[in-house]
Design a protein around this motif. Structure first.
Motif, PDB file in Angstrom:
ATOM      1  N   TYR A   1       0.812  -1.216   0.000  1.00  0.00           N
ATOM      2  CA  TYR A   1       0.000   0.000   0.000  1.00  0.00           C
ATOM      3  C   TYR A   1       0.850   1.274   0.000  1.00  0.00           C
ATOM      4  O   TYR A   1       0.512   2.246  -0.667  1.00  0.00           O
ATOM      5  N   THR A   2       1.958   1.252   0.744  1.00  0.00           N
ATOM      6  CA  THR A   2       2.786   2.465   0.786  1.00  0.00           C
ATOM      7  C   THR A   2       3.608   2.606  -0.498  1.00  0.00           C
ATOM      8  O   THR A   2       3.844   3.721  -0.961  1.00  0.00           O
ATOM      9  N   VAL A   3       4.029   1.466  -1.074  1.00  0.00           N
ATOM     10  CA  VAL A   3       4.736   1.545  -2.364  1.00  0.00           C
ATOM     11  C   VAL A   3       3.778   2.119  -3.419  1.00  0.00           C
ATOM     12  O   VAL A   3       4.143   2.992  -4.204  1.00  0.00           O
ATOM     13  N   GLU A   4       2.535   1.655  -3.380  1.00  0.00           N
ATOM     14  CA  GLU A   4       1.541   2.154  -4.335  1.00  0.00           C
ATOM     15  C   GLU A   4       1.344   3.672  -4.168  1.00  0.00           C
ATOM     16  O   GLU A   4       1.252   4.403  -5.156  1.00  0.00           O
ATOM     17  N   GLU A   5       1.300   4.132  -2.917  1.00  0.00           N
ATOM     18  CA  GLU A   5       1.148   5.577  -2.684  1.00  0.00           C
ATOM     19  C   GLU A   5       2.333   6.343  -3.292  1.00  0.00           C
ATOM     20  O   GLU A   5       2.144   7.385  -3.934  1.00  0.00           O
ATOM     21  N   ALA A   6       3.548   5.810  -3.100  1.00  0.00           N
ATOM     22  CA  ALA A   6       4.734   6.487  -3.631  1.00  0.00           C
ATOM     23  C   ALA A   6       4.702   6.507  -5.166  1.00  0.00           C
ATOM     24  O   ALA A   6       5.015   7.528  -5.789  1.00  0.00           O
ATOM     25  N   VAL A   7       4.290   5.399  -5.768  1.00  0.00           N
ATOM     26  CA  VAL A   7       4.226   5.332  -7.237  1.00  0.00           C
ATOM     27  C   VAL A   7       3.196   6.344  -7.747  1.00  0.00           C
ATOM     28  O   VAL A   7       3.466   7.131  -8.661  1.00  0.00           O
ATOM     29  N   LYS A   8       2.021   6.367  -7.117  1.00  0.00           N
ATOM     30  CA  LYS A   8       0.967   7.309  -7.541  1.00  0.00           C
ATOM     31  C   LYS A   8       1.405   8.759  -7.346  1.00  0.00           C
ATOM     32  O   LYS A   8       0.884   9.659  -7.982  1.00  0.00           O
ATOM     33  N   SER A   9       2.357   8.972  -6.431  1.00  0.00           N
ATOM     34  CA  SER A   9       2.829  10.331  -6.144  1.00  0.00           C
ATOM     35  C   SER A   9       4.002  10.722  -7.039  1.00  0.00           C
ATOM     36  O   SER A   9       4.608  11.773  -6.839  1.00  0.00           O
ATOM     37  N   GLY A  10       4.361   9.853  -7.980  1.00  0.00           N
ATOM     38  CA  GLY A  10       5.386  10.205  -8.963  1.00  0.00           C
ATOM     39  C   GLY A  10       6.789   9.707  -8.647  1.00  0.00           C
ATOM     40  O   GLY A  10       7.738  10.072  -9.332  1.00  0.00           O
ATOM     41  N   PHE A  11       6.946   8.865  -7.618  1.00  0.00           N
ATOM     42  CA  PHE A  11       8.277   8.330  -7.294  1.00  0.00           C
ATOM     43  C   PHE A  11       8.528   7.055  -8.111  1.00  0.00           C
ATOM     44  O   PHE A  11       7.598   6.263  -8.304  1.00  0.00           O
TER      45      PHE A  11
END
Ligand code: G1P
Length: 273
Positions: free
Chosen positions: A37-47
């Motif tokens: 879930y946190t990796v997904e948040e980072a990906v969605k945030s452009g990382f």
């Protein structure tokens, strides 16, 4: 800004006995490992580069984001195309890199292990114990604030009195709705010592300068090198902002929190529980 550091070397003592055999980051929230879930948040945030600061026995984290061609083929031959596709895309979510923290000397020490990989770029630190549900993602809101101001940003969240001793607590000047200038921070104060009820939750956007500050930081609370103590230096120089977050925060670092998060996330996905 493309690099996100995930400190995942911790022993997970709040999750014993299960974390003796399985990294707590791999424990399921409904049907996916917590770290998903946190990796997904980072990906969605452009990382696009995820840097795991890891330790012995945590191999399952990188394995989860790796290809398993044999498993994908078996699933395809059984007509389970959707799951095969899901597993395949995990490895292309981002580039995954690992660095070791051989001794557990604290969160600040863990972040310092990523210095060589991060280099001279601003970067994110994401603590996977905190899952936040918001649209746009919290990390993206923080990244935008950094790009507008050029200052490091931490996420703040109002906590109940009895929760104060579990967090870094900020002394702030509120500037506008959701934005604060941080004057000082205290790591895990007593309720009496706390300068406010605004707690730092596990999202940070940091200038690479933090590494040289961490190198000079002596052990603090619990004898550990605290990220909070290095952030105080930025705060006192007027270089630290707080984004006050109002969405849902799920603490998945303890058994009850993990259970609650499973229910919340399953319901959001339309599953009756
Ligand atoms: C860490 C930080 C603390 C912060 C918290 C957020 O503590 O040291 O300042 O408030 O994460 O979850 P930990 O929970 O790792 O003890």
């Amino acid at each position: 800004m493309r690099k996100a550091v995930f400190p995942v070397a911790g022993l997970g003592t709040r999750m014993l006995p299960v974390s003796k055999a399985v990294p707590k980051e791999i424990l399921p929230i409904y049907d996916r490992p917590a770290i998903h879930y946190t990796v997904e948040e980072a990906v969605k945030s452009g990382f696009s580069q995820m840097i795991f600061v890891t330790s012995r026995g945590k191999e399952a984290i990188l394995n989860y984001f790796d290809r398993d061609v044999e498993l994908e083929e078996i699933l395809m031959s059984k007509g389970k195309r959707e799951m095969a596709d899901f597993l395949r895309q995990l490895s292309s979510l981002a580039e995954f890199v690992a660095v070791r923290q051989g001794v557990p000397l604290g969160l600040g020490h863990a972040v310092l292990q990523a210095k060589g990989i991060v280099g001279e770029e601003p970067f994110a630190v994401v603590l996977p114990d905190d899952i936040v549900l918001s649209d746009p993602p919290l990390l993206q809101q923080m990244r935008d604030l950094y790009l507008r101001t050029g200052k490091s940003v931490v996420a703040l969240y109002r906590v109940k009195k009895e929760e104060i001793p579990s967090f870094g607590i900020a002394d702030v000047e509120i500037k506008s709705d959701g934005l604060a200038v941080i004057h000082d921070l205290v790591e895990k104060p007593s309720v009496e010592e706390a300068p406010s009820d605004l707690a730092v939750i596990g999202r940070y956007i940091l200038e690479p300068k933090i590494f040289s500050v961490l190198e000079r930081t002596s052990p603090g609370r619990g004898g550990e090198i605290q990220l909070t103590d290095a952030l105080r230096v930025l705060a006192r120089e007027g270089e630290l902002l707080g984004l006050i977050f109002q969405g849902t925060r799920l603490d998945v670092g303890n058994p009850v929190g993990l259970l609650r998060a499973s229910l919340e996330i399953a319901r959001k996905r339309g599953i009756e529980v």
